[in-house]
Write an enzyme that holds these catalytic residues in place. Sequence first.
Site, mmCIF file in Angstrom:
data_model
loop_
_atom_site.group_PDB
_atom_site.id
_atom_site.type_symbol
_atom_site.label_atom_id
_atom_site.label_comp_id
_atom_site.label_asym_id
_atom_site.label_seq_id
_atom_site.Cartn_x
_atom_site.Cartn_y
_atom_site.Cartn_z
ATOM 1 N N GLY A 32 0.852 -1.199 0.000
ATOM 2 C CA GLY A 32 0.000 0.000 0.000
ATOM 3 C C GLY A 32 0.878 1.236 0.000
ATOM 4 O O GLY A 32 2.105 1.129 -0.015
ATOM 5 N N LEU A 34 2.986 4.565 1.188
ATOM 6 C CA LEU A 34 3.795 4.887 2.364
ATOM 7 C C LEU A 34 2.936 5.632 3.383
ATOM 8 O O LEU A 34 2.136 6.484 3.025
ATOM 9 C CB LEU A 34 4.983 5.772 1.969
ATOM 10 C CG LEU A 34 6.103 5.105 1.165
ATOM 11 C CD1 LEU A 34 7.142 6.155 0.757
ATOM 12 C CD2 LEU A 34 6.762 3.991 1.968
ATOM 13 N N GLY A 35 3.112 5.308 4.652
ATOM 14 C CA GLY A 35 2.348 5.977 5.706
ATOM 15 C C GLY A 35 1.224 5.105 6.242
ATOM 16 O O GLY A 35 0.694 5.365 7.315
ATOM 17 N N GLY A 36 0.845 4.087 5.476
ATOM 18 C CA GLY A 36 -0.147 3.116 5.952
ATOM 19 C C GLY A 36 -1.507 3.723 6.260
ATOM 20 O O GLY A 36 -1.880 4.787 5.737
ATOM 21 N N GLY A 170 -21.547 2.061 16.266
ATOM 22 C CA GLY A 170 -20.346 2.015 17.095
ATOM 23 C C GLY A 170 -20.003 3.388 17.643
ATOM 24 O O GLY A 170 -19.698 4.309 16.880
ATOM 25 N N GLY A 171 -20.083 3.517 18.958
ATOM 26 C CA GLY A 171 -19.740 4.792 19.597
ATOM 27 C C GLY A 171 -18.355 4.713 20.209
ATOM 28 O O GLY A 171 -18.131 5.129 21.344
ATOM 29 N N VAL A 259 -17.328 -0.490 14.176
ATOM 30 C CA VAL A 259 -17.421 -1.409 15.320
ATOM 31 C C VAL A 259 -16.069 -2.041 15.654
ATOM 32 O O VAL A 259 -15.998 -3.117 16.221
ATOM 33 C CB VAL A 259 -18.470 -2.518 15.066
ATOM 34 C CG1 VAL A 259 -19.859 -1.942 15.005
ATOM 35 C CG2 VAL A 259 -18.161 -3.296 13.779
ATOM 36 N N HIS A 432 0.539 30.821 33.070
ATOM 37 C CA HIS A 432 -0.794 31.409 33.097
ATOM 38 C C HIS A 432 -0.889 32.480 32.015
ATOM 39 O O HIS A 432 0.060 33.245 31.859
ATOM 40 C CB HIS A 432 -1.062 32.022 34.477
ATOM 41 C CG HIS A 432 -2.407 32.688 34.560
ATOM 42 N ND1 HIS A 432 -3.561 31.963 34.681
ATOM 43 C CD2 HIS A 432 -2.750 34.004 34.523
ATOM 44 C CE1 HIS A 432 -4.589 32.801 34.706
ATOM 45 N NE2 HIS A 432 -4.124 34.053 34.620
HETATM 46 P P1 NAD Z 1 -13.478 0.873 19.087
HETATM 47 O O1 NAD Z 1 -13.179 -0.463 19.634
HETATM 48 O O2 NAD Z 1 -12.876 2.078 19.690
HETATM 49 O O3 NAD Z 1 -15.049 1.130 19.068
HETATM 50 C C1 NAD Z 1 -15.957 0.241 18.488
HETATM 51 C C2 NAD Z 1 -17.273 0.485 19.167
HETATM 52 O O4 NAD Z 1 -18.274 -0.265 18.507
HETATM 53 C C3 NAD Z 1 -17.260 0.041 20.631
HETATM 54 O O5 NAD Z 1 -17.749 1.101 21.401
HETATM 55 C C4 NAD Z 1 -18.196 -1.150 20.626
HETATM 56 O O6 NAD Z 1 -18.895 -1.295 21.847
HETATM 57 C C5 NAD Z 1 -19.148 -0.795 19.474
HETATM 58 N N1 NAD Z 1 -19.829 -1.947 18.916
HETATM 59 C C6 NAD Z 1 -19.362 -3.193 18.705
HETATM 60 N N2 NAD Z 1 -20.340 -3.971 18.201
HETATM 61 C C7 NAD Z 1 -21.459 -3.202 18.091
HETATM 62 C C8 NAD Z 1 -22.790 -3.428 17.647
HETATM 63 N N3 NAD Z 1 -23.175 -4.628 17.227
HETATM 64 N N4 NAD Z 1 -23.660 -2.404 17.660
HETATM 65 C C9 NAD Z 1 -23.272 -1.171 18.109
HETATM 66 N N5 NAD Z 1 -22.027 -0.919 18.549
HETATM 67 C C10 NAD Z 1 -21.129 -1.917 18.533
HETATM 68 O O7 NAD Z 1 -13.130 0.753 17.527
HETATM 69 P P2 NAD Z 1 -13.112 1.870 16.408
HETATM 70 O O8 NAD Z 1 -13.733 3.129 16.880
HETATM 71 O O9 NAD Z 1 -13.644 1.208 15.183
HETATM 72 O O10 NAD Z 1 -11.560 2.115 16.244
HETATM 73 C C11 NAD Z 1 -10.700 1.035 15.886
HETATM 74 C C12 NAD Z 1 -9.346 1.239 16.496
HETATM 75 O O11 NAD Z 1 -8.697 2.347 15.924
HETATM 76 C C13 NAD Z 1 -9.422 1.456 17.979
HETATM 77 O O12 NAD Z 1 -8.467 0.662 18.629
HETATM 78 C C14 NAD Z 1 -9.110 2.906 18.133
HETATM 79 O O13 NAD Z 1 -8.448 3.188 19.351
HETATM 80 C C15 NAD Z 1 -8.219 3.192 16.943
HETATM 81 N N6 NAD Z 1 -8.378 4.598 16.554
HETATM 82 C C16 NAD Z 1 -7.782 5.544 17.312
HETATM 83 C C17 NAD Z 1 -7.966 6.868 17.013
HETATM 84 C C18 NAD Z 1 -7.326 7.930 17.853
HETATM 85 O O14 NAD Z 1 -6.414 7.616 18.595
HETATM 86 N N7 NAD Z 1 -7.790 9.164 17.804
HETATM 87 C C19 NAD Z 1 -8.795 7.244 15.964
HETATM 88 C C20 NAD Z 1 -9.395 6.251 15.231
HETATM 89 C C21 NAD Z 1 -9.173 4.923 15.551
#
Ligand code: NAD
Length: 446
Positions: A32, A34-36, A170-171, A259, A432
């Site tokens: 892919g 560079l930078g992934g 997914g929140g 998710v 401050h």
């Molecule tokens: P995540 O694991 O942070 O969140 C996934 C969410 O989906 C969870 O809250 C989970 O409970 C929910 N979920 C799972 N199954 C579900 C369902 N059936 N219905 C509704 N909700 C459901 O994963 P993500 O947000 O996809 O991120 C993936 C990875 O990438 C994570 O490890 C994250 O830390 C990393 N990431 C980090 C950053 C950052 O550091 N700013 C930004 C983006 C992604």
Amino acid sequence: MRIIIIGAGPGGYETAVEAAKRGLEVTLVTDGPLGGTCLNEGCIPTKTFCHYAGLIEEMKKAEALGITAAPAFDFSKVLERKQAVVQQLQDGIGMLMRNKLITVVEGHASLKDARTVIVNGEEYVGDKIIIAVGSVSASLPIPGADLPGVITSREILDLPEVPKRLAVIGGGVIGLEFASIFKSFGSEVTVLEYAPTILPRFDVDLAKRLKLALGKRGIAIETAAQVTGIYKVDGGLSVTYLTKNGEAAVEADKVLMAVGRRANLDALNLSDMGIEFTRRGITVDANMQTNVPGVYAVGDVLGQMMLAHAATFQGLRALNHICGEADSIDFAVIPAAVFTMPEAATVGMTEEEAKEKGMAIKCLKSMFRANGKAVSMDDTEGFCKLIVAEEDGRLLGCHLFGPHSADIVQEIAALLNKRATLAELQSVIHAHPTLGEVIQSAAHSA
Ligand code: NAD
């Protein structure tokens, strides 16, 4: 010594640069750009979107602050600039590779043995191999998950226009960042989260308050919502879900599947090589070495902390081991940020984790609304919480949301790394007026 690194994300290319600096002969293999994921379809393009979302929010407040502006939003310009930012940084990595005399091989790698990698039919031999092939978006085994309009975090970055209605499944970190961005861009946004709180692994207090803050911005968030299916309806898609009150549905033009991500285990012939892995990711020891001596793995492919900076430091640990050098990297202290508006950040133990471990702790809090700089900026939503051990006053964690939280949390990361106490933090003079004073205020609230 010759080293072959597979994967050009922050786990791969940063390790390649460091290895070259130490005089190793480095070959970096990537199928892919560079930078992934981080640079091309993750952190960087998302933060470019965040910057625009922030500008829009600032402009919305401008009139109340005495500046009259007539904002016009051209989404095509956002996409253009996002691409330009990615390109600029990608060119930068390309130049680094050339300057450091790193051989970049483009193509899909497979492992022949613990020393040999095959790419495009050609064999490359190294004394050590580092696997850094990352992760891919996960999906749900529900009806309609593959319907057109159901998109991943990669595809949402290339939508030609802002969807009128966006449903986010997914929140977690990805779901909330895009919910926040697209709300500012003008979408009606609904987030459906399976767990009882958003950001399930974060401090519960932080997650609850952030949910309220995002709710105030008009983002609808349903927690404890089990998504059951996605169906095509007139004019869009309908996402059905179960809550304690029964079945409900939300209609949307696009549905973001957020998710989680899963380790990219299919990328290499791990089983043939006898490299141990679980469904979650490749198994490594504390030096990032797999069960096959000389083969290391770092980053998302481990299925642990899927964070760019974690990958980079895991790569450094692997390299230190390869070079026979000790280090003091503390993998228990990895700060993380969520680039919502307001921004959230976390490092160290949460209140819940400390209590589960039976530790006596105190939680010290401060509010951004009492911070002079935040008030001047008219950006006062947020709080800061420090977790401190009762027994010896040791700092254990920090969880906050509010303006520039991702930058502010670094201070506590440094202190946790040095095993500092609350008393030591209390004696640090903070400039401050700065947003960083929220840390000082929390520390002195004891
Ligand atoms: P995540 O694991 O942070 O969140 C996934 C969410 O989906 C969870 O809250 C989970 O409970 C929910 N979920 C799972 N199954 C579900 C369902 N059936 N219905 C509704 N909700 C459901 O994963 P993500 O947000 O996809 O991120 C993936 C990875 O990438 C994570 O490890 C994250 O830390 C990393 N990431 C980090 C950053 C950052 O550091 N700013 C930004 C983006 C992604």
